[in-house]
Design a protein around this motif. Structure first.
Motif, mmCIF file in Angstrom:
data_model
loop_
_atom_site.group_PDB
_atom_site.id
_atom_site.type_symbol
_atom_site.label_atom_id
_atom_site.label_comp_id
_atom_site.label_asym_id
_atom_site.label_seq_id
_atom_site.Cartn_x
_atom_site.Cartn_y
_atom_site.Cartn_z
ATOM 1 N N TYR A 1 0.852 -1.199 0.000
ATOM 2 C CA TYR A 1 0.000 0.000 0.000
ATOM 3 C C TYR A 1 0.885 1.246 0.000
ATOM 4 O O TYR A 1 2.105 1.156 0.216
ATOM 5 C CB TYR A 1 -0.924 0.007 1.228
ATOM 6 N N ALA A 2 0.255 2.404 -0.218
ATOM 7 C CA ALA A 2 0.950 3.685 -0.041
ATOM 8 C C ALA A 2 0.448 4.282 1.265
ATOM 9 O O ALA A 2 -0.764 4.258 1.532
ATOM 10 C CB ALA A 2 0.655 4.620 -1.202
ATOM 11 N N ASP A 3 1.367 4.831 2.081
ATOM 12 C CA ASP A 3 0.962 5.319 3.409
ATOM 13 C C ASP A 3 0.522 6.786 3.375
ATOM 14 O O ASP A 3 0.851 7.561 4.263
ATOM 15 C CB ASP A 3 2.076 5.089 4.440
ATOM 16 N N GLY A 4 -0.247 7.127 2.352
ATOM 17 C CA GLY A 4 -0.794 8.479 2.277
ATOM 18 C C GLY A 4 -1.909 8.551 1.256
ATOM 19 O O GLY A 4 -2.062 7.654 0.421
ATOM 20 N N GLY A 5 -2.725 9.624 1.365
ATOM 21 C CA GLY A 5 -3.823 9.836 0.427
ATOM 22 C C GLY A 5 -4.566 11.087 0.829
ATOM 23 O O GLY A 5 -4.500 11.493 2.001
ATOM 24 N N PRO A 6 -5.304 11.716 -0.107
ATOM 25 C CA PRO A 6 -5.960 13.002 0.173
ATOM 26 C C PRO A 6 -6.836 12.985 1.416
ATOM 27 O O PRO A 6 -6.751 13.888 2.249
ATOM 28 C CB PRO A 6 -6.805 13.263 -1.079
ATOM 29 N N SER A 7 -7.673 11.968 1.598
ATOM 30 C CA SER A 7 -8.651 12.004 2.683
ATOM 31 C C SER A 7 -8.151 11.348 3.965
ATOM 32 O O SER A 7 -8.867 11.334 4.966
ATOM 33 C CB SER A 7 -9.957 11.342 2.233
ATOM 34 N N SER A 8 -6.943 10.802 3.955
ATOM 35 C CA SER A 8 -6.412 10.224 5.196
ATOM 36 C C SER A 8 -5.402 11.173 5.834
ATOM 37 O O SER A 8 -5.560 11.576 6.978
ATOM 38 C CB SER A 8 -5.811 8.843 4.958
ATOM 39 N N ASN A 9 -4.383 11.578 5.082
ATOM 40 C CA ASN A 9 -3.395 12.489 5.688
ATOM 41 C C ASN A 9 -2.953 13.609 4.734
ATOM 42 O O ASN A 9 -1.956 14.269 4.981
ATOM 43 C CB ASN A 9 -2.181 11.707 6.187
ATOM 44 N N ARG A 10 -3.705 13.769 3.656
ATOM 45 C CA ARG A 10 -3.445 14.848 2.682
ATOM 46 C C ARG A 10 -2.041 14.766 2.084
ATOM 47 O O ARG A 10 -1.465 15.781 1.691
ATOM 48 C CB ARG A 10 -3.655 16.226 3.315
ATOM 49 N N GLN A 11 -1.513 13.554 2.042
ATOM 50 C CA GLN A 11 -0.196 13.381 1.429
ATOM 51 C C GLN A 11 -0.269 12.317 0.343
ATOM 52 O O GLN A 11 -1.236 11.570 0.267
ATOM 53 C CB GLN A 11 0.814 12.974 2.495
ATOM 54 N N VAL A 12 0.761 12.271 -0.470
ATOM 55 C CA VAL A 12 0.804 11.256 -1.526
ATOM 56 C C VAL A 12 1.169 9.902 -0.915
ATOM 57 O O VAL A 12 0.646 8.868 -1.308
ATOM 58 C CB VAL A 12 1.827 11.663 -2.605
ATOM 59 N N GLY A 13 2.057 9.907 0.060
ATOM 60 C CA GLY A 13 2.498 8.674 0.688
ATOM 61 C C GLY A 13 3.599 7.987 -0.105
ATOM 62 O O GLY A 13 3.907 8.377 -1.239
ATOM 63 N N LEU A 14 4.175 6.966 0.519
ATOM 64 C CA LEU A 14 5.237 6.184 -0.124
ATOM 65 C C LEU A 14 4.834 4.715 -0.120
ATOM 66 O O LEU A 14 4.058 4.272 0.738
ATOM 67 C CB LEU A 14 6.555 6.362 0.632
ATOM 68 N N LEU A 15 5.365 3.986 -1.069
ATOM 69 C CA LEU A 15 5.028 2.568 -1.210
ATOM 70 C C LEU A 15 5.590 1.766 -0.033
ATOM 71 O O LEU A 15 6.772 1.907 0.304
ATOM 72 C CB LEU A 15 5.584 2.063 -2.542
ATOM 73 N N ARG A 16 4.744 0.966 0.567
ATOM 74 C CA ARG A 16 5.152 0.081 1.661
ATOM 75 C C ARG A 16 4.792 -1.348 1.280
ATOM 76 O O ARG A 16 3.686 -1.584 0.779
ATOM 77 C CB ARG A 16 4.428 0.454 2.959
ATOM 78 N N MET A 17 5.701 -2.259 1.539
ATOM 79 C CA MET A 17 5.423 -3.646 1.113
ATOM 80 C C MET A 17 6.084 -4.660 2.046
ATOM 81 O O MET A 17 7.233 -4.483 2.442
ATOM 82 C CB MET A 17 5.938 -3.866 -0.310
ATOM 83 N N LEU A 18 5.330 -5.700 2.359
ATOM 84 C CA LEU A 18 5.906 -6.871 3.023
ATOM 85 C C LEU A 18 6.188 -7.873 1.902
ATOM 86 O O LEU A 18 5.341 -8.704 1.554
ATOM 87 C CB LEU A 18 4.924 -7.432 4.063
ATOM 88 N N GLY A 19 7.361 -7.709 1.300
ATOM 89 C CA GLY A 19 7.692 -8.423 0.061
ATOM 90 C C GLY A 19 7.545 -9.922 0.137
ATOM 91 O O GLY A 19 6.948 -10.545 -0.753
ATOM 92 N N ASN A 20 8.068 -10.507 1.220
ATOM 93 C CA ASN A 20 8.026 -11.980 1.262
ATOM 94 C C ASN A 20 6.594 -12.499 1.408
ATOM 95 O O ASN A 20 6.255 -13.562 0.915
ATOM 96 C CB ASN A 20 8.976 -12.556 2.327
ATOM 97 N N GLN A 21 5.717 -11.712 2.057
ATOM 98 C CA GLN A 21 4.310 -12.143 2.173
ATOM 99 C C GLN A 21 3.568 -11.989 0.849
ATOM 100 O O GLN A 21 2.741 -12.826 0.484
ATOM 101 C CB GLN A 21 3.614 -11.351 3.280
ATOM 102 N N VAL A 22 3.869 -10.899 0.127
ATOM 103 C CA VAL A 22 3.268 -10.734 -1.211
ATOM 104 C C VAL A 22 3.697 -11.902 -2.085
ATOM 105 O O VAL A 22 2.893 -12.506 -2.793
ATOM 106 C CB VAL A 22 3.702 -9.393 -1.857
ATOM 107 N N PHE A 23 4.966 -12.210 -2.003
ATOM 108 C CA PHE A 23 5.526 -13.318 -2.787
ATOM 109 C C PHE A 23 4.751 -14.617 -2.538
ATOM 110 O O PHE A 23 4.421 -15.344 -3.480
ATOM 111 C CB PHE A 23 6.996 -13.508 -2.395
ATOM 112 N N ARG A 24 4.468 -14.873 -1.262
ATOM 113 C CA ARG A 24 3.787 -16.125 -0.898
ATOM 114 C C ARG A 24 2.400 -16.233 -1.548
ATOM 115 O O ARG A 24 1.967 -17.297 -1.932
ATOM 116 C CB ARG A 24 3.660 -16.224 0.619
ATOM 117 N N HIS A 25 1.694 -15.082 -1.625
ATOM 118 C CA HIS A 25 0.349 -15.102 -2.218
ATOM 119 C C HIS A 25 0.393 -15.187 -3.743
ATOM 120 O O HIS A 25 -0.528 -15.704 -4.360
ATOM 121 C CB HIS A 25 -0.416 -13.831 -1.829
ATOM 122 N N ALA A 26 1.465 -14.632 -4.320
ATOM 123 C CA ALA A 26 1.473 -14.389 -5.761
ATOM 124 C C ALA A 26 1.201 -15.628 -6.614
ATOM 125 O O ALA A 26 0.239 -15.653 -7.397
ATOM 126 C CB ALA A 26 2.802 -13.738 -6.162
#
Ligand code: COA
Length: 331
Positions: free
Chosen positions: A205-230
């Motif tokens: 996910y990105a840790d920002g957005g207009p209606s949550s914190n009025r920021q763009v945010g940066l990409l956050r990822m739990l890579g090994n967990q995403v990998f497991r689902h992929a």
């Protein structure tokens, strides 16, 4: 009285493909100068050797317009023909208007339908399916479906677990209605399967957005967990898309997957029984360009003559949401 023969079925046919990569290339060695990583680690774990990066001031719509112009030329169309523009992106120029509206203006396309689709890395497969709904219903005569991303704008350049994985770029297809027989021999989009599991948001996910914190945010990822689902998720969607299309995965001529990680796409191919020689891979050169990665890979395989009209293509992707999906196209 003479009976008028009605068209059997309208198919959404891909009539042109185009891609655009920003000029600047960033190597793994360059990234090793800003975070604690190495060319060897990145290649071994991901298959990525380099990625392209947009220039200062080069926006997603600029990349999209460059790719769309090439796709229109390949289809023998001009911007004046376009009545529908869908841009799949996670990195829009602005929060609004939609990047598709900006693309329409920059291309000089006439008033028509234009909107963005947000399904992160699955965006292109989602957008193509949405376009099919309009084109095959006879509501669009010439559609542009574009995946375009400036992922570099969303990255945390201190996080080695994510900043090495992504690149910038855009790919586009022109989609036009053609009469078909209603069989799997028809050219066009034959079937798809789309999925989302919103409970897995925290994995990517990105840790920002207009209606949550009025920021763009940066990409956050739990890579090994995403990998497991992929691999499991994508394989199920591939099977469902093939069933929807009425074809067997074994009949596919080219597998054009989302290019996130070489190990994921090889794992999916293996699990689905797809021969490695049928897999189009661009991850080494492009890295993960999110919604742009599939049309960029398709463009590469069309440009070098591998993908030919009439061949059966299988596209798949997975991304934040989590979203994932697959579609089957006779090119
Ligand atoms: N360079 C060197 N080491 C790195 C690194 C990097 N760029 N990134 C992470 N590491 C380290 C970690 O810190 C960890 O170190 P530790 O064991 O000392 O804590 C170690 O490597 C293993 O981390 P892990 O995340 O388990 O590695 P991995 O084998 O799962 O590979 C990914 C990491 C991100 C390459 C892999 O998980 C992946 O590709 N996941 C899917 C991501 C994806 O495709 N996302 C997009 C979907 S659209």
């Amino acid at each position: 009285m003479e009976l008028r023969e009605l068209p059997k079925v309208l198919r959404s046919v891909l009539t042109g493909v185009g891609g655009y990569l920003p000029e600047r290339v960033v190597t793994n060695d360059e990234l090793a100068q800003i975070v604690d990583t190495s060319d060897e680690w990145i290649r071994e774990r991901t298959g990525i050797a380099r990625r392209h990066r947009a220039a200062e001031g080069e926006a997603t719509s600029d990349l999209a317009v460059a790719a769309a112009s090439k796709a229109l030329a390949a289809a023998g169309r001009t911007a004046a023909d376009v009545d529908l523009i869908i841009v799949a992106t996670t990195t829009p120029d602005l929060t609004f208007p939609a990047t598709a509206a900006i693309v329409q203006r920059k291309l000089g396309a006439p008033i028509g339908i234009a909107f963005d689709v947000q399904a992160v890395c699955s965006g292109f497969v989602y957008a193509l399916s949405v376009a099919d709904g309009l084109v095959a219903a006879g509501r669009s005569k010439c559609a542009l479906v574009i995946g375009a991303e400036v992922m570099s704008s969303l990255l945390d350049w201190t996080d080695r677990g994510t900043c090495v994985l992504f690149g910038d770029g855009a790919g586009a297809v022109v989609v036009e209605p053609r009469e078909g027989e209603g069989t799997t021999a028809d050219r066009g989009l034959l079937g798809f399967a789309l999925r989302c599991d919103g409970t897995k948001q925290d994995l990517l996910y990105a840790d920002g957005g207009p209606s949550s914190n009025r920021q763009v945010g940066l990409l956050r990822m739990l890579g090994n967990q995403v990998f497991r689902h992929a691999v499991v998720n994508i394989s199920e969607a591939i099977s469902a898309a093939a069933t929807d299309a009425g074809v067997a995965v074994a009949d596919v001529d080219w597998f054009v997957p989302h290019q996130a990680n070489l190990r994921i796409l090889q794992g999916v191919a293996h699990r689905c029984g797809i021969d490695e020689v049928k897999v189009v891979t661009t991850v080494a050169e492009h890295a993960n360009t999110s919604a742009a990665s599939i049309p960029l890979a398709l463009d590469a395989a069309v440009a070098d003559g591998r993908v030919q009209p009439g061949q059966l293509l299988l596209l798949e992707a997975m991304g934040g949401g989590l979203t994932w999906g697959a579609c089957v196209i006779r090119f």
